[in-house]
Write an enzyme that holds these catalytic residues in place. Structure first.
Site, PDB file in Angstrom:
ATOM      1  N   TYR A 201      12.205  23.436 -38.351  1.00  0.00           N
ATOM      2  CA  TYR A 201      11.156  23.970 -37.850  1.00  0.00           C
ATOM      3  C   TYR A 201      11.386  24.717 -36.448  1.00  0.00           C
ATOM      4  CZ  TYR A 201       9.141  22.177 -41.856  1.00  0.00           C
ATOM      5  OH  TYR A 201       8.754  21.931 -43.320  1.00  0.00           O
TER       6      TYR A 201
ATOM      7  N   LYS B 240       4.692   8.311 -53.067  1.00  0.00           N
ATOM      8  CA  LYS B 240       5.436   8.810 -53.986  1.00  0.00           C
ATOM      9  C   LYS B 240       6.635   7.825 -54.117  1.00  0.00           C
ATOM     10  CE  LYS B 240       4.446  13.566 -52.957  1.00  0.00           C
ATOM     11  NZ  LYS B 240       4.711  15.128 -52.689  1.00  0.00           N
TER      12      LYS B 240
ATOM     13  N   SER C 228       8.870  17.741 -40.995  1.00  0.00           N
ATOM     14  CA  SER C 228       7.890  18.290 -40.206  1.00  0.00           C
ATOM     15  C   SER C 228       7.508  17.209 -39.354  1.00  0.00           C
ATOM     16  CB  SER C 228       6.421  18.561 -41.327  1.00  0.00           C
ATOM     17  OG  SER C 228       6.425  17.403 -42.111  1.00  0.00           O
TER      18      SER C 228
ATOM     19  N   ARG D 271       2.436  18.469 -45.539  1.00  0.00           N
ATOM     20  CA  ARG D 271       1.422  18.148 -46.718  1.00  0.00           C
ATOM     21  C   ARG D 271       0.257  19.088 -46.254  1.00  0.00           C
ATOM     22  NH1 ARG D 271       2.793  11.939 -48.654  1.00  0.00           N
ATOM     23  NH2 ARG D 271       4.977  12.576 -49.290  1.00  0.00           N
TER      24      ARG D 271
ATOM     25  N   LYS E  94      16.359  11.678 -50.643  1.00  0.00           N
ATOM     26  CA  LYS E  94      15.099  11.914 -50.197  1.00  0.00           C
ATOM     27  C   LYS E  94      14.313  10.742 -50.155  1.00  0.00           C
ATOM     28  CE  LYS E  94      10.913  14.994 -50.541  1.00  0.00           C
ATOM     29  NZ  LYS E  94      10.271  15.975 -51.298  1.00  0.00           N
TER      30      LYS E  94
ATOM     31  N   LYS F 238      17.249  13.774 -46.356  1.00  0.00           N
ATOM     32  CA  LYS F 238      15.678  14.321 -45.924  1.00  0.00           C
ATOM     33  C   LYS F 238      14.914  12.927 -45.825  1.00  0.00           C
ATOM     34  CE  LYS F 238      11.747  16.729 -47.215  1.00  0.00           C
ATOM     35  NZ  LYS F 238      11.069  17.467 -48.385  1.00  0.00           N
TER      36      LYS F 238
END
Ligand code: PBG
Length: 343
Positions: free
Chosen positions: A324, A228, A285, A212, A202, A259
């Site tokens: 999605y 992050k 997303s 988020r 990731k 990802k």
């Protein structure tokens, strides 16, 4: 008739008609390859839209169950659940994650009760629950995420979600050593049949922004570009990503995931050659939002761009895809005039 060129290799022979193109088609995305990520919030009423993700909503438990029935009816085998937690329930330690009656645990129970055959993947990370938006507990000086303290909490969280009935837990936190600790905790609690889908590679990506918004981790942190980088992988590093992913395999992961998906097809491809485990990819997303936004402007054809983006992920080595677009892509495949997604 003389050909104009003295050229023997003509690849266009296999592209001349729909029939021959169908015969030599190498890779297909079918409905059973798709997993739908779904958001669930506190409270009742109608689902609330996520502005940066057209067509995506934050469900209530009731509408989530309806959505799961519908997805199952379309031939989708699984859903990945994420909570949009009420800001009043967030704190620096993400304590709500360990509430056995939190929104996700209740949602898992409701979905499993209503649609028992549908696979439920429960997310294991603290970001939906922390006031700072990070995936774990911070060190005492607040400068970093404390790996080992976080892993201990994640293991308890995974056991609660398994007890609620999910068939897979999906650690998305990127702490070191968490897969082994989760496996041991699940087994000790008797959940030997619950699998681990590890977010194995990731990346620290800018493509998570709309997610988020959806779970409110950005608002809690006061910024969409939450840093992050001390736990998620540097987008420049393919070798490190493969090594880290193989570590999750060694620790007992059942499935490895890459990802984001589209910008990291090389990682997916290399990992495909390096492991015998099933591989998943998460079309995140921001990948969804880009295609939707361009299509809304009339700059891209939505169906064409969607289908090509999914196909590329499958071709690179994914066995299945969290996306999605899952419902739209399944609906499209269920319509007459389409065959396995090929018009
Ligand atoms: C964090 C998490 C993120 C996503 C899923 N779980 C984002 C982040 O690291 O902040 C992103 C998914 C998406 O963008 O669709 N545990």
């Amino acid at each position: 008739m003389m050909s104009g060129l003295d050229h023997v290799l003509r690849y266009r022979r296999l592209r001349r008609t729909a029939a021959v193109r169908e015969l030599v088609h190498e890779c297909r995305v079918v409905t059973s390859d798709l997993i739908a990520p779904l958001f669930v919030r506190e409270g009742g009423g109608s689902p609330t839209p996520v502005d940066s993700m057209p067509g995506v909503v934050r469900h209530t438990v009731e509408t989530l169950v309806e959505a799961c029935r519908d997805l199952h009816g379309l031939g989708i085998h699984g859903v990945a659940l994420f909570p949009a937690t009420d800001p009043a329930l967030k704190d620096p330690l993400g304590r709500e994650a360990l509430n056995p009656d939190n929104r996700v645990c209740r949602a898992v129970r409701a979905v499993r009760g209503a649609v028992p055959d549908l696979l439920v993947f429960a997310d294991v990370a603290l970001d939906p629950y922390t006031s700072h938006g990070h995936d774990g507990i911070l060190t005492p000086d607040g400068s970093d995420v404390d790996n080992d303290a976080t892993v201990a909490v994640l293991a308890r969280m995974a056991v609660l979600q398994a007890a609620a009935g999910c068939q897979f837990v999906a650690p998305s936190d990127m702490m070191d050593g968490r897969v082994a600790v989760l496996r041991k905790a699940l087994d000790e609690a008797g959940h030997t049949g619950v699998g681990i889908l590890a977010y194995a590679a990731k990346f620290a990506s800018a493509f998570y922004g709309p997610f988020r918004d959806a779970v409110g981790s950005a608002a809690a942190a006061g910024t969409r570009s939450l840093d992050k980088r001390t736990y998620q992988i540097n987008p420049a590093n393919r070798r490190e990503a493969v090594a880290d992913a193989l570590c999750d395999e060694a620790e007992g992961a059942d499935i490895l995931m890459v990802k984001p998906a589209g910008p990291y097809l090389d990682v997916l491809h290399e990992l495909r050659g390096a492991t015998r485990l099933p591989l998943a990819a998460y079309q995140v997303s921001g990948e969804y939002a880009q295609i939707q936004a361009a299509a809304r402007n009339g700059w891209l054809d939505l169906v064409g761009a969607r289908e090509e983006s999914l196909l590329a992920i499958k071709r690179a080595g994914a066995d299945f895809i969290l996306t999605y677009f899952a419902r739209d892509a399944a609906l499209y495949r269920s319509q007459p005039g389409t065959k396995n997604g090929v018009v």
